[in-house]
Design a protein around this motif. Structure first.
Motif, PDB file in Angstrom:
ATOM      1  N   ALA A   1       0.804  -1.223   0.000  1.00  0.00           N
ATOM      2  CA  ALA A   1       0.000   0.000   0.000  1.00  0.00           C
ATOM      3  C   ALA A   1       0.841   1.278   0.000  1.00  0.00           C
ATOM      4  O   ALA A   1       0.340   2.339   0.351  1.00  0.00           O
ATOM      5  CB  ALA A   1      -0.947  -0.010   1.200  1.00  0.00           C
ATOM      6  N   PHE A   2       2.097   1.187  -0.423  1.00  0.00           N
ATOM      7  CA  PHE A   2       2.948   2.372  -0.509  1.00  0.00           C
ATOM      8  C   PHE A   2       2.807   2.999  -1.893  1.00  0.00           C
ATOM      9  O   PHE A   2       2.474   2.328  -2.863  1.00  0.00           O
ATOM     10  CB  PHE A   2       4.411   2.002  -0.233  1.00  0.00           C
ATOM     11  CG  PHE A   2       4.634   1.456   1.157  1.00  0.00           C
ATOM     12  CD1 PHE A   2       4.647   2.308   2.253  1.00  0.00           C
ATOM     13  CD2 PHE A   2       4.806   0.099   1.346  1.00  0.00           C
ATOM     14  CE1 PHE A   2       4.847   1.809   3.533  1.00  0.00           C
ATOM     15  CE2 PHE A   2       5.002  -0.415   2.628  1.00  0.00           C
ATOM     16  CZ  PHE A   2       5.020   0.451   3.717  1.00  0.00           C
ATOM     17  N   THR A   3       3.088   4.280  -1.990  1.00  0.00           N
ATOM     18  CA  THR A   3       2.894   5.022  -3.235  1.00  0.00           C
ATOM     19  C   THR A   3       3.593   4.369  -4.421  1.00  0.00           C
ATOM     20  O   THR A   3       2.993   4.199  -5.487  1.00  0.00           O
ATOM     21  CB  THR A   3       3.371   6.480  -3.072  1.00  0.00           C
ATOM     22  OG1 THR A   3       2.637   7.079  -1.997  1.00  0.00           O
ATOM     23  CG2 THR A   3       3.162   7.271  -4.337  1.00  0.00           C
ATOM     24  N   ALA A   4       4.846   3.989  -4.271  1.00  0.00           N
ATOM     25  CA  ALA A   4       5.589   3.380  -5.382  1.00  0.00           C
ATOM     26  C   ALA A   4       4.922   2.087  -5.850  1.00  0.00           C
ATOM     27  O   ALA A   4       4.867   1.805  -7.049  1.00  0.00           O
ATOM     28  CB  ALA A   4       7.032   3.124  -4.976  1.00  0.00           C
ATOM     29  N   ASP A   5       4.408   1.290  -4.905  1.00  0.00           N
ATOM     30  CA  ASP A   5       3.739   0.039  -5.262  1.00  0.00           C
ATOM     31  C   ASP A   5       2.414   0.316  -5.971  1.00  0.00           C
ATOM     32  O   ASP A   5       2.055  -0.391  -6.912  1.00  0.00           O
ATOM     33  CB  ASP A   5       3.507  -0.816  -4.020  1.00  0.00           C
ATOM     34  CG  ASP A   5       4.808  -1.186  -3.342  1.00  0.00           C
ATOM     35  OD1 ASP A   5       5.656  -1.821  -4.003  1.00  0.00           O
ATOM     36  OD2 ASP A   5       4.998  -0.812  -2.178  1.00  0.00           O
ATOM     37  N   LEU A   6       1.680   1.328  -5.538  1.00  0.00           N
ATOM     38  CA  LEU A   6       0.419   1.688  -6.190  1.00  0.00           C
ATOM     39  C   LEU A   6       0.668   2.192  -7.607  1.00  0.00           C
ATOM     40  O   LEU A   6      -0.097   1.895  -8.529  1.00  0.00           O
ATOM     41  CB  LEU A   6      -0.332   2.729  -5.368  1.00  0.00           C
ATOM     42  CG  LEU A   6      -0.733   2.275  -3.955  1.00  0.00           C
ATOM     43  CD1 LEU A   6      -1.425   3.409  -3.211  1.00  0.00           C
ATOM     44  CD2 LEU A   6      -1.614   1.045  -4.019  1.00  0.00           C
ATOM     45  N   GLN A   7       1.754   2.924  -7.791  1.00  0.00           N
ATOM     46  CA  GLN A   7       2.109   3.373  -9.141  1.00  0.00           C
ATOM     47  C   GLN A   7       2.484   2.191 -10.023  1.00  0.00           C
ATOM     48  O   GLN A   7       2.119   2.138 -11.197  1.00  0.00           O
ATOM     49  CB  GLN A   7       3.246   4.392  -9.076  1.00  0.00           C
ATOM     50  CG  GLN A   7       2.805   5.713  -8.488  1.00  0.00           C
ATOM     51  CD  GLN A   7       3.946   6.665  -8.224  1.00  0.00           C
ATOM     52  OE1 GLN A   7       5.094   6.263  -8.064  1.00  0.00           O
ATOM     53  NE2 GLN A   7       3.627   7.954  -8.152  1.00  0.00           N
ATOM     54  N   ARG A   8       3.190   1.219  -9.461  1.00  0.00           N
ATOM     55  CA  ARG A   8       3.551   0.000 -10.201  1.00  0.00           C
ATOM     56  C   ARG A   8       2.291  -0.783 -10.575  1.00  0.00           C
ATOM     57  O   ARG A   8       2.174  -1.301 -11.685  1.00  0.00           O
ATOM     58  CB  ARG A   8       4.501  -0.848  -9.350  1.00  0.00           C
ATOM     59  CG  ARG A   8       5.107  -2.018 -10.076  1.00  0.00           C
ATOM     60  CD  ARG A   8       6.222  -2.676  -9.264  1.00  0.00           C
ATOM     61  NE  ARG A   8       5.873  -2.983  -7.886  1.00  0.00           N
ATOM     62  CZ  ARG A   8       5.237  -4.086  -7.492  1.00  0.00           C
ATOM     63  NH1 ARG A   8       4.890  -4.999  -8.380  1.00  0.00           N
ATOM     64  NH2 ARG A   8       4.969  -4.298  -6.215  1.00  0.00           N
ATOM     65  N   MET A   9       1.311  -0.837  -9.669  1.00  0.00           N
ATOM     66  CA  MET A   9       0.052  -1.510  -9.948  1.00  0.00           C
ATOM     67  C   MET A   9      -0.682  -0.808 -11.091  1.00  0.00           C
ATOM     68  O   MET A   9      -1.162  -1.452 -12.029  1.00  0.00           O
ATOM     69  CB  MET A   9      -0.843  -1.525  -8.697  1.00  0.00           C
ATOM     70  CG  MET A   9      -2.224  -2.105  -8.944  1.00  0.00           C
ATOM     71  SD  MET A   9      -3.259  -2.178  -7.460  1.00  0.00           S
ATOM     72  CE  MET A   9      -3.463  -0.453  -7.078  1.00  0.00           C
ATOM     73  N   ALA A  10      -0.761   0.519 -11.042  1.00  0.00           N
ATOM     74  CA  ALA A  10      -1.431   1.285 -12.093  1.00  0.00           C
ATOM     75  C   ALA A  10      -0.740   1.075 -13.433  1.00  0.00           C
ATOM     76  O   ALA A  10      -1.409   0.896 -14.465  1.00  0.00           O
ATOM     77  CB  ALA A  10      -1.468   2.761 -11.723  1.00  0.00           C
TER      78      ALA A  10
END
Length: 74
Positions: free
Chosen positions: A46-55
């Motif tokens: 749930a960290f920003t970098a992981d959410l960007q990777r998911m997107a």
């Protein structure tokens, strides 16, 4: 229903390029149709970098619709 609607295990498929996301406080689990990815279910922190990777992943495989589910005590 349109001619493009097909059934998978008896349920009609309405959006062929849709993803489902189970939202959690520490991680999110994302599922996409198996024909779009070699690994159709993935977990992202749930960290920003992981959410960007998911997107980025969802965009790369052509996802057009996303549904989210979240439960918890508020």
């Amino acid at each position: 229903m349109s001619k493009e609607t097909t059934s998978m295990n008896g349920l009609p498929v309405i959006h062929h390029r849709a993803a489902g996301i189970d939202i959690g406080s520490r991680f999110h689990v994302v599922a996409v149709p198996p024909n779009l990815s070699e690994e159709p279910v993935q977990t992202f922190q749930a960290f920003t970098a992981d959410l960007q990777r998911m997107a980025d992943w969802l965009l790369d495989i052509g996802i057009e619709t996303v549904v989210m589910e979240s439960t918890g005590v508020y």
